[in-house]
Write a protein that holds these residues in place. Structure first.
Motif, PDB file in Angstrom:
ATOM      1  N   ALA A   1       0.840  -1.207   0.000  1.00 51.77           N
ATOM      2  CA  ALA A   1       0.000   0.000   0.000  1.00 51.77           C
ATOM      3  C   ALA A   1       0.876   1.259   0.000  1.00 51.77           C
ATOM      4  O   ALA A   1       0.578   2.241  -0.696  1.00 51.77           O
ATOM      5  N   SER A   2       1.965   1.238   0.776  1.00 51.50           N
ATOM      6  CA  SER A   2       2.853   2.404   0.833  1.00 51.50           C
ATOM      7  C   SER A   2       3.534   2.652  -0.508  1.00 51.50           C
ATOM      8  O   SER A   2       3.751   3.806  -0.900  1.00 51.50           O
ATOM      9  N   ARG A   3       3.860   1.559  -1.207  1.00 53.01           N
ATOM     10  CA  ARG A   3       4.534   1.697  -2.502  1.00 53.01           C
ATOM     11  C   ARG A   3       3.579   2.193  -3.575  1.00 53.01           C
ATOM     12  O   ARG A   3       3.936   3.036  -4.401  1.00 53.01           O
ATOM     13  N   ARG A   4       2.367   1.701  -3.589  1.00 54.97           N
ATOM     14  CA  ARG A   4       1.411   2.056  -4.630  1.00 54.97           C
ATOM     15  C   ARG A   4       0.722   3.391  -4.356  1.00 54.97           C
ATOM     16  O   ARG A   4       0.306   4.084  -5.285  1.00 54.97           O
ATOM     17  N   TYR A   5       0.571   3.723  -3.091  1.00 58.17           N
ATOM     18  CA  TYR A   5      -0.128   4.960  -2.725  1.00 58.17           C
ATOM     19  C   TYR A   5       0.753   5.773  -1.782  1.00 58.17           C
ATOM     20  O   TYR A   5       0.531   5.798  -0.562  1.00 58.17           O
ATOM     21  N   PRO A   6       1.757   6.442  -2.323  1.00 60.95           N
ATOM     22  CA  PRO A   6       2.734   7.163  -1.482  1.00 60.95           C
ATOM     23  C   PRO A   6       2.120   8.290  -0.656  1.00 60.95           C
ATOM     24  O   PRO A   6       2.700   8.694   0.348  1.00 60.95           O
ATOM     25  N   PHE A   7       0.962   8.794  -1.062  1.00 61.37           N
ATOM     26  CA  PHE A   7       0.348   9.882  -0.290  1.00 61.37           C
ATOM     27  C   PHE A   7      -0.041   9.437   1.117  1.00 61.37           C
ATOM     28  O   PHE A   7      -0.257  10.256   2.012  1.00 61.37           O
ATOM     29  N   LEU A   8      -0.126   8.103   1.330  1.00 64.86           N
ATOM     30  CA  LEU A   8      -0.444   7.606   2.669  1.00 64.86           C
ATOM     31  C   LEU A   8       0.668   7.913   3.667  1.00 64.86           C
ATOM     32  O   LEU A   8       0.439   7.947   4.878  1.00 64.86           O
ATOM     33  N   ASN A   9       1.891   8.106   3.149  1.00 64.18           N
ATOM     34  CA  ASN A   9       3.037   8.386   4.015  1.00 64.18           C
ATOM     35  C   ASN A   9       3.275   9.885   4.200  1.00 64.18           C
ATOM     36  O   ASN A   9       4.318  10.287   4.715  1.00 64.18           O
ATOM     37  N   ASP A  10       2.336  10.686   3.756  1.00 62.41           N
ATOM     38  CA  ASP A  10       2.465  12.135   3.876  1.00 62.41           C
ATOM     39  C   ASP A  10       2.542  12.520   5.361  1.00 62.41           C
ATOM     40  O   ASP A  10       1.615  12.253   6.129  1.00 62.41           O
ATOM     41  N   PRO A  11       3.668  13.130   5.791  1.00 64.86           N
ATOM     42  CA  PRO A  11       3.818  13.461   7.220  1.00 64.86           C
ATOM     43  C   PRO A  11       2.914  14.603   7.685  1.00 64.86           C
ATOM     44  O   PRO A  11       2.712  14.793   8.878  1.00 64.86           O
ATOM     45  N   GLU A  12       2.371  15.341   6.741  1.00 66.36           N
ATOM     46  CA  GLU A  12       1.512  16.462   7.116  1.00 66.36           C
ATOM     47  C   GLU A  12       0.206  15.956   7.722  1.00 66.36           C
ATOM     48  O   GLU A  12      -0.448  15.065   7.187  1.00 66.36           O
ATOM     49  N   LYS A  13      -0.171  16.530   8.850  1.00 69.12           N
ATOM     50  CA  LYS A  13      -1.390  16.112   9.528  1.00 69.12           C
ATOM     51  C   LYS A  13      -2.589  16.897   9.015  1.00 69.12           C
ATOM     52  O   LYS A  13      -2.530  18.114   8.882  1.00 69.12           O
ATOM     53  N   HIS A  14      -3.666  16.155   8.748  1.00 66.78           N
ATOM     54  CA  HIS A  14      -4.897  16.785   8.261  1.00 66.78           C
ATOM     55  C   HIS A  14      -6.012  16.528   9.278  1.00 66.78           C
ATOM     56  O   HIS A  14      -6.235  15.374   9.686  1.00 66.78           O
ATOM     57  N   LYS A  15      -6.678  17.552   9.656  1.00 63.70           N
ATOM     58  CA  LYS A  15      -7.746  17.431  10.638  1.00 63.70           C
ATOM     59  C   LYS A  15      -9.074  17.171   9.950  1.00 63.70           C
ATOM     60  O   LYS A  15      -9.459  17.896   9.027  1.00 63.70           O
ATOM     61  N   LEU A  16      -9.762  16.131  10.416  1.00 61.76           N
ATOM     62  CA  LEU A  16     -11.062  15.800   9.841  1.00 61.76           C
ATOM     63  C   LEU A  16     -12.112  16.815  10.296  1.00 61.76           C
ATOM     64  O   LEU A  16     -12.065  17.291  11.443  1.00 61.76           O
ATOM     65  N   PRO A  17     -13.066  17.122   9.426  1.00 59.45           N
ATOM     66  CA  PRO A  17     -14.190  17.983   9.846  1.00 59.45           C
ATOM     67  C   PRO A  17     -14.947  17.333  11.003  1.00 59.45           C
ATOM     68  O   PRO A  17     -15.048  16.097  11.087  1.00 59.45           O
ATOM     69  N   ASN A  18     -15.459  18.140  11.893  1.00 59.72           N
ATOM     70  CA  ASN A  18     -16.133  17.618  13.086  1.00 59.72           C
ATOM     71  C   ASN A  18     -17.309  16.707  12.742  1.00 59.72           C
ATOM     72  O   ASN A  18     -17.539  15.678  13.387  1.00 59.72           O
ATOM     73  N   GLU A  19     -18.060  17.079  11.707  1.00 60.61           N
ATOM     74  CA  GLU A  19     -19.225  16.272  11.319  1.00 60.61           C
ATOM     75  C   GLU A  19     -18.801  14.892  10.849  1.00 60.61           C
ATOM     76  O   GLU A  19     -19.412  13.870  11.201  1.00 60.61           O
ATOM     77  N   LEU A  20     -17.728  14.843  10.040  1.00 59.05           N
ATOM     78  CA  LEU A  20     -17.221  13.556   9.556  1.00 59.05           C
ATOM     79  C   LEU A  20     -16.646  12.739  10.696  1.00 59.05           C
ATOM     80  O   LEU A  20     -16.828  11.518  10.759  1.00 59.05           O
ATOM     81  N   ARG A  21     -15.967  13.407  11.628  1.00 61.65           N
ATOM     82  CA  ARG A  21     -15.405  12.715  12.784  1.00 61.65           C
ATOM     83  C   ARG A  21     -16.509  12.064  13.628  1.00 61.65           C
ATOM     84  O   ARG A  21     -16.386  10.925  14.074  1.00 61.65           O
ATOM     85  N   LYS A  22     -17.602  12.817  13.824  1.00 67.28           N
ATOM     86  CA  LYS A  22     -18.722  12.284  14.607  1.00 67.28           C
ATOM     87  C   LYS A  22     -19.363  11.082  13.908  1.00 67.28           C
ATOM     88  O   LYS A  22     -19.738  10.099  14.555  1.00 67.28           O
TER      89      LYS A  22
END
Length: 336
Positions: A34-55
């Motif tokens: 998965a890491s090899r085929r989808y390198p964006f999964l290893n992106d060190p930048e943290k993204h915060k989920l919207p509160n509605e989606l988190r709930k």
């Protein structure tokens, strides 16, 4: 490899160790792929989920935990009840049957494995009407498979157990009928369960799932003392029908398809009548075959089960839109 290791070492401890090792190796391989085929999964930048989606994610995860808890509760308590009230011997006899049924059910489950991702994509891109039509096509195929498999299990399980383990391991025919009914309900709801997973529709019946599991426990304990082994299976069957058939069907149509339930119950009634007729006809024919040799009789019953259930399904269902859609898809695949 695991079976070979068990035979070689004759140690269940080492067998479990090898099983854990292979599971870890499989997960490691999947992670690296998965890491090899989808390198964006290893992106060190943290993204915060919207509160509605988190709930929403949190709510569905909690509901899913309750679902699995109830499911494991039902599957675990049956053998405990049987061993307590009837003895461990009956558990051993029942496990022989369950092993056969589970092998067939695992094969049916493979049919729905690809549905989860595909149906999630369908829900996102297509109309709910299209999603409902696709569900009924898959539901139709499930019935064809389950109707054939149920007739085979009803007529071949007892002869197979007799050839394999001897007459001492054969359970009463009433138990076999209930096991076939339980198998059919499970097989018919595999597609619906996969679609619910695709849609994430777990929270709507999370408490009913636990309530149904509790009812299963109470009914099983009450009936095992009066009916014996069939009583435990009846309790489980009540749970399966109430939760995995009625509740699941209502959730799919109300919260996923936004469609009325009339089509679901009408289709289910039609399938039920064809199913009962198929099992009755196949059993009466197989039970009256004038063959003395056990192996020849087994082969003859197998032949009847291969032909008769499928012939009955075609006879009663060949004019339905789902059957025509199946033939169209089959022609398309074979033309490639």
């Amino acid at each position: 490899a695991k079976i070979a290791f068990l035979i070689y070492t004759k140690s269940y401890f080492y067998f479990l160790a090898v099983k854990i090792f292979f599971s870890l190796a499989e997960n490691f391989y999947i992670s690296k792929t998965a890491s090899r085929r989808y390198p964006f999964l290893n992106d060190p930048e943290k993204h915060k989920l919207p509160n509605e989606l988190r709930k929403t994610i949190t709510s569905n995860t909690k509901a899913l935990i309750l679902h699995y808890f109830a499911l494991y509760f039902v599957n675990s308590t049956d053998n405990l009840i049987i061993s307590h009230y009837l003895g461990i011997t009956y558990v051993g006899f029942l496990v022989n049957y369950q092993m056969i049924f589970q092998a067939i059910l695992s094969f049916i489950s493979q049919f729905s494995t690809g549905i989860i991702a595909g149906f999630g994509n369908l829900l996102a891109l297509e109309s709910k009407e299209k999603a409902a039509d696709t569900y009924y096509s898959a539901f139709f195929i499930s019935f064809l498979i389950c109707n054939f498999a149920a007739a085979s299990l009803l007529n071949l399980t007892q002869p197979f157990i007799k050839l394999w383990l001897g007459t001492k391991a054969i359970l009463p025919f009433s138990v076999l009928v209930l096991l076939v009914a339980d198998f059919t309900v499970l097989g018919m709801t595999v597609v619906g369960g996969s679609i619910r997973s695709s849609a994430g529709a777990f929270k709507h019946d999370r408490y009913f799932h636990l309530f149904a599991a509790l009812i299963n426990l109470v009914v099983s304990i009450a009936l095992v003392q009066k009916l014996g082994l069939p009583g435990v299976i009846i309790g489980t069957l009540i749970y399966r029908i109430s939760e995995w058939y009625f509740a699941l069907g209502i959730i799919l149509h109300k919260h996923v398809f936004n469609a009325p339930l009339a089509r679901y119950f009408k289709t289910s009634l039609k399938f039920f009548l064809i199913f009962v007729f198929t099992q009755f006809a196949s059993y009466n024919i197989c039970n009256k075959l004038p063959i003395a040799d056990e192996y020849a009789l087994f082969a003859a019953i197998l032949g009847v089960c291969l032909i008769l259930p499928n012939l009955i399904s075609v006879l009663f269902l060949h004019k339905t839109p789902e059957f025509k859609d199946l033939i169209t898809r089959f022609k398309y695949l074979t033309a490639k």
